[in-house]
Design a protein around this motif. Structure first.
Motif, PDB file in Angstrom:
ATOM      1  N   LYS A  92      24.583  49.707  -0.172  1.00  0.00           N
ATOM      2  CA  LYS A  92      23.932  51.020  -0.322  1.00  0.00           C
ATOM      3  C   LYS A  92      22.898  51.258   0.781  1.00  0.00           C
ATOM      4  CE  LYS A  92      20.396  49.396  -3.606  1.00  0.00           C
ATOM      5  NZ  LYS A  92      19.821  49.603  -4.955  1.00  0.00           N
ATOM      6  N   TYR A  93      22.563  50.220   1.525  1.00  0.00           N
ATOM      7  CA  TYR A  93      21.597  50.371   2.615  1.00  0.00           C
ATOM      8  C   TYR A  93      22.265  50.637   3.960  1.00  0.00           C
ATOM      9  CZ  TYR A  93      18.665  48.401  -1.005  1.00  0.00           C
ATOM     10  OH  TYR A  93      18.023  48.184  -2.197  1.00  0.00           O
ATOM     11  N   GLY A  94      23.580  50.727   3.972  1.00  0.00           N
ATOM     12  CA  GLY A  94      24.277  51.166   5.181  1.00  0.00           C
ATOM     13  C   GLY A  94      24.903  50.074   6.015  1.00  0.00           C
ATOM     14  N   TYR A  95      24.487  48.810   5.820  1.00  0.00           N
ATOM     15  CA  TYR A  95      25.088  47.737   6.600  1.00  0.00           C
ATOM     16  C   TYR A  95      25.939  46.850   5.683  1.00  0.00           C
ATOM     17  CZ  TYR A  95      20.831  45.394   4.897  1.00  0.00           C
ATOM     18  OH  TYR A  95      19.820  44.906   4.112  1.00  0.00           O
ATOM     19  N   ARG A  96      26.725  45.981   6.289  1.00  0.00           N
ATOM     20  CA  ARG A  96      27.624  45.119   5.519  1.00  0.00           C
ATOM     21  C   ARG A  96      26.845  44.150   4.632  1.00  0.00           C
ATOM     22  NH1 ARG A  96      33.021  44.323   7.097  1.00  0.00           N
ATOM     23  NH2 ARG A  96      32.760  42.199   6.355  1.00  0.00           N
ATOM     24  N   ARG A  97      27.408  43.898   3.458  1.00  0.00           N
ATOM     25  CA  ARG A  97      26.706  43.062   2.479  1.00  0.00           C
ATOM     26  C   ARG A  97      26.498  41.625   2.974  1.00  0.00           C
ATOM     27  NH1 ARG A  97      30.465  46.274   0.222  1.00  0.00           N
ATOM     28  NH2 ARG A  97      29.831  47.719  -1.417  1.00  0.00           N
ATOM     29  N   ASP A  98      27.389  41.147   3.843  1.00  0.00           N
ATOM     30  CA  ASP A  98      27.282  39.767   4.299  1.00  0.00           C
ATOM     31  C   ASP A  98      26.610  39.638   5.666  1.00  0.00           C
ATOM     32  OD1 ASP A  98      29.404  41.048   5.450  1.00  0.00           O
ATOM     33  OD2 ASP A  98      30.928  39.614   4.817  1.00  0.00           O
ATOM     34  N   THR A  99      26.011  40.717   6.147  1.00  0.00           N
ATOM     35  CA  THR A  99      25.268  40.645   7.416  1.00  0.00           C
ATOM     36  C   THR A  99      23.866  40.089   7.216  1.00  0.00           C
ATOM     37  OG1 THR A  99      26.509  42.392   8.549  1.00  0.00           O
ATOM     38  CG2 THR A  99      24.241  42.036   9.262  1.00  0.00           C
ATOM     39  N   TYR A 100      23.182  40.557   6.178  1.00  0.00           N
ATOM     40  CA  TYR A 100      21.802  40.128   5.952  1.00  0.00           C
ATOM     41  C   TYR A 100      21.666  38.610   5.818  1.00  0.00           C
ATOM     42  CZ  TYR A 100      17.032  40.125   4.170  1.00  0.00           C
ATOM     43  OH  TYR A 100      15.694  39.890   4.001  1.00  0.00           O
ATOM     44  N   PRO A 101      22.568  37.931   5.099  1.00  0.00           N
ATOM     45  CA  PRO A 101      22.454  36.466   5.025  1.00  0.00           C
ATOM     46  C   PRO A 101      22.527  35.782   6.393  1.00  0.00           C
ATOM     47  CG  PRO A 101      23.874  37.259   3.281  1.00  0.00           C
ATOM     48  CD  PRO A 101      23.602  38.434   4.177  1.00  0.00           C
ATOM     49  N   ILE A 102      23.325  36.306   7.323  1.00  0.00           N
ATOM     50  CA  ILE A 102      23.377  35.726   8.668  1.00  0.00           C
ATOM     51  C   ILE A 102      22.010  35.850   9.340  1.00  0.00           C
ATOM     52  CG2 ILE A 102      24.416  35.896  10.962  1.00  0.00           C
ATOM     53  CD1 ILE A 102      26.946  36.980   9.649  1.00  0.00           C
ATOM     54  N   ILE A 103      21.409  37.035   9.222  1.00  0.00           N
ATOM     55  CA  ILE A 103      20.086  37.260   9.824  1.00  0.00           C
ATOM     56  C   ILE A 103      19.059  36.305   9.239  1.00  0.00           C
ATOM     57  CG2 ILE A 103      18.212  38.946  10.047  1.00  0.00           C
ATOM     58  CD1 ILE A 103      20.377  41.130  10.133  1.00  0.00           C
ATOM     59  N   GLU A 104      19.066  36.142   7.914  1.00  0.00           N
ATOM     60  CA  GLU A 104      18.101  35.258   7.257  1.00  0.00           C
ATOM     61  C   GLU A 104      18.327  33.791   7.656  1.00  0.00           C
ATOM     62  OE1 GLU A 104      15.356  36.072   4.908  1.00  0.00           O
ATOM     63  OE2 GLU A 104      15.759  37.661   6.358  1.00  0.00           O
ATOM     64  N   SER A 105      19.582  33.389   7.765  1.00  0.00           N
ATOM     65  CA  SER A 105      19.871  32.004   8.145  1.00  0.00           C
ATOM     66  C   SER A 105      19.445  31.725   9.579  1.00  0.00           C
ATOM     67  CB  SER A 105      21.374  31.708   7.968  1.00  0.00           C
ATOM     68  OG  SER A 105      21.727  31.766   6.604  1.00  0.00           O
ATOM     69  N   LEU A 106      19.599  32.703  10.464  1.00  0.00           N
ATOM     70  CA  LEU A 106      19.115  32.536  11.841  1.00  0.00           C
ATOM     71  C   LEU A 106      17.588  32.473  11.877  1.00  0.00           C
ATOM     72  CD1 LEU A 106      21.563  34.928  13.710  1.00  0.00           C
ATOM     73  CD2 LEU A 106      21.337  32.474  14.113  1.00  0.00           C
ATOM     74  N   LYS A 107      16.942  33.314  11.083  1.00  0.00           N
ATOM     75  CA  LYS A 107      15.463  33.295  11.034  1.00  0.00           C
ATOM     76  C   LYS A 107      14.955  31.932  10.577  1.00  0.00           C
ATOM     77  CE  LYS A 107      14.380  38.193  10.239  1.00  0.00           C
ATOM     78  NZ  LYS A 107      13.849  39.173   9.255  1.00  0.00           N
ATOM     79  N   ALA A 108      15.630  31.328   9.618  1.00  0.00           N
ATOM     80  CA  ALA A 108      15.217  30.023   9.098  1.00  0.00           C
ATOM     81  C   ALA A 108      15.307  28.942  10.159  1.00  0.00           C
ATOM     82  CB  ALA A 108      16.077  29.644   7.891  1.00  0.00           C
ATOM     83  N   ARG A 109      16.065  29.215  11.222  1.00  0.00           N
ATOM     84  CA  ARG A 109      16.225  28.255  12.317  1.00  0.00           C
ATOM     85  C   ARG A 109      15.403  28.635  13.541  1.00  0.00           C
ATOM     86  NH1 ARG A 109      20.078  28.265   8.869  1.00  0.00           N
ATOM     87  NH2 ARG A 109      21.575  26.553   8.608  1.00  0.00           N
ATOM     88  N   GLY A 110      14.501  29.594  13.369  1.00  0.00           N
ATOM     89  CA  GLY A 110      13.610  29.970  14.461  1.00  0.00           C
ATOM     90  C   GLY A 110      14.181  31.012  15.413  1.00  0.00           C
ATOM     91  N   TRP A 111      15.304  31.628  15.035  1.00  0.00           N
ATOM     92  CA  TRP A 111      15.912  32.689  15.829  1.00  0.00           C
ATOM     93  C   TRP A 111      15.644  34.035  15.158  1.00  0.00           C
ATOM     94  CZ3 TRP A 111      20.175  32.157  19.701  1.00  0.00           C
ATOM     95  CH2 TRP A 111      20.208  30.866  20.243  1.00  0.00           C
ATOM     96  N   THR A 112      15.948  35.122  15.860  1.00  0.00           N
ATOM     97  CA  THR A 112      15.857  36.453  15.286  1.00  0.00           C
ATOM     98  C   THR A 112      17.190  37.168  15.485  1.00  0.00           C
ATOM     99  OG1 THR A 112      14.936  37.312  17.361  1.00  0.00           O
ATOM    100  CG2 THR A 112      13.372  36.694  15.629  1.00  0.00           C
ATOM    101  N   ALA A 113      17.425  38.175  14.650  1.00  0.00           N
ATOM    102  CA  ALA A 113      18.658  38.951  14.742  1.00  0.00           C
ATOM    103  C   ALA A 113      18.396  40.334  14.174  1.00  0.00           C
ATOM    104  CB  ALA A 113      19.790  38.268  13.984  1.00  0.00           C
ATOM    105  N   GLU A 114      19.219  41.290  14.571  1.00  0.00           N
ATOM    106  CA  GLU A 114      19.071  42.659  14.079  1.00  0.00           C
ATOM    107  C   GLU A 114      20.426  43.358  14.108  1.00  0.00           C
ATOM    108  OE1 GLU A 114      16.825  45.237  16.746  1.00  0.00           O
ATOM    109  OE2 GLU A 114      17.306  43.899  18.413  1.00  0.00           O
ATOM    110  N   VAL A 115      20.553  44.400  13.289  1.00  0.00           N
ATOM    111  CA  VAL A 115      21.753  45.220  13.255  1.00  0.00           C
ATOM    112  C   VAL A 115      21.566  46.439  14.150  1.00  0.00           C
ATOM    113  CG1 VAL A 115      23.263  46.636  11.800  1.00  0.00           C
ATOM    114  CG2 VAL A 115      22.307  44.498  10.907  1.00  0.00           C
ATOM    115  N   ILE A 116      22.577  46.721  14.974  1.00  0.00           N
ATOM    116  CA  ILE A 116      22.621  47.957  15.753  1.00  0.00           C
ATOM    117  C   ILE A 116      23.896  48.688  15.367  1.00  0.00           C
ATOM    118  CG2 ILE A 116      22.936  48.953  18.052  1.00  0.00           C
ATOM    119  CD1 ILE A 116      21.113  46.876  19.182  1.00  0.00           C
TER     120      ILE A 116
END
Length: 356
Positions: free
Chosen positions: A18-42
């Motif tokens: 309902k927020y406009g992006y794929r349901r399985d995208t946010y977990p990838i972003i969070e998992s990268l953040k936990a490893r000291g990386w950043t990510a974003e949706v365009i």
């Protein structure tokens, strides 16, 4: 190294939260953040292609493409941008040529004669090829025709003769023969003559990447299609997709009423071993490209002439593979993204390990 990843998505489509992006995208972003990386949706659009390109070059080490083919009216501009990003040193996950080589329906035809695909498989790129050859292949028995574009079973047709006894010993089915046609989109049934159906299928040959795959119908699809989810060269999940119980149903999509069961790879060890051991052959046959980050291989059970079960490859998907029922895989995906980028950072770009 910037330690930043851009995830490309398209606006709209049935694969979004309902927020406009794929349901399985946010977990990838969070998992990268936990490893000291950043990510974003365009959200990609042709109108903003130049600005998106410049931003990604400036900010990102890699992109992850998560756009379903049907969510863009024309992929030409998108693929051009992705190629240029890779040329400028951004890691492509996957490279657009990988999406084309692994995701097109003609993958099956290019693998025919191997342990995964029988020889009775053909691709049509021109109307005359379809008109001249399909009546001959149909004389062998029921067929399935698949267009290259579309998703969720659109343009995938089970083709049966309404009166098969009438044409039992012919080498070629005449154009006035009546067909029973079932589309995998929703298992609805139509009737057309062979000539009418061939004319109808012309639309699937038009435009960029137009083609039709012609393969035998495998009755054991009623037992279910088996999808192997691959993370690069390792199977991480298996989905058993059983079509609806109604008489004409053969589609294995949720939209058409199929039921899904999610299994561990070891529950299908024989098939998984065959897929993983076939990877060098797949890469050689499909252009020598590096494997996609996430891809799937769909199989249908058949029986060989000795009565033994065999797994027949129906298609490969690599453009935008979802894992919303296995969100914990985001941890493995994040590790793989990081490892790939870190490995690429020590390789001279003029002399890469793979063709792309």
């Amino acid at each position: 190294m910037k330690k930043h990843v851009v995830i490309f998505e398209a606006r709209g489509g049935s694969d979004k939260s309902k927020y406009g992006y794929r349901r399985d995208t946010y977990p990838i972003i969070e998992s990268l953040k936990a490893r000291g990386w950043t990510a974003e949706v365009i959200f990609y659009s042709d109108e903003n292609r130049g600005e998106i390109y410049r931003y990604t070059i400036d900010k990102a080490d890699a992109y992850v493409s998560r756009i379903n083919p049907g969510n863009l009216k024309d992929e030409t501009g998108y693929f051009q941008m992705l190629r240029e990003l890779v040329h400028q040193g951004v890691k492509g996950l996957p490279h657009p040529d990988v999406m084309i080589n692994y995701g097109a329906k003609n993958v099956v035809e290019r693998l025919k004669g191997t342990a995964l695909v029988p020889v009775d498989v053909y691709c049509y790129y021109e109307y005359d090829e379809l008109k001249n050859q399909f009546p001959t292949t149909l004389a062998k028995g029921e067929r399935v025709l698949k267009q290259n574009r579309g998703s969720t079973g659109e343009g995938i047709w089970r083709v049966q003769l309404k009166d098969p006894k009438k044409y039992k010993d012919v080498a070629e089915i005449p154009e006035d023969a009546v067909l029973k046609l079932t589309e995998a989109l929703d298992n609805h049934v139509e009737e057309k003559t062979l000539g009418e159906f061939i004319e109808f299928c012309y639309q699937y040959l038009e435009g960029y990447n137009g083609l039709i795959l012609d393969m035998p119908f495998l009755p054991r699809i009623k037992e279910g299609e088996i999808r192997v989810l691959m993370l690069r060269d390792k199977a991480v999940s298996v989905v058993h997709k059983k079509p609806d119980e109604s008489a004409d149903a053969f589609s294995a999509t949720l939209f058409s009423g199929a039921t899904y069961r999610y299994d561990k790879p070891e529950q299908w060890q024989e098939m998984v071993d065959e897929v993983e051991s076939s990877i060098p052959m797949l890469q050689a046959r499909l252009g020598g490209y590096a494997l996609p980050l996430l891809w799937t291989a769909d199989f249908i059970l058949d029986t060989d002439d000795k009565g033994k079960d065999v797994y027949v490859l129906g298609e490969i998907n690599s453009s935008c593979v979802g894992f919303s029922t296995n969100l914990e895989l985001s941890e493995n995906i994040a590790d793989e993204i990081m490892n790939l980028i870190e490995a690429e950072s020590v390789i001279n770009s003029r002399f890469p390990a793979f063709r792309i």
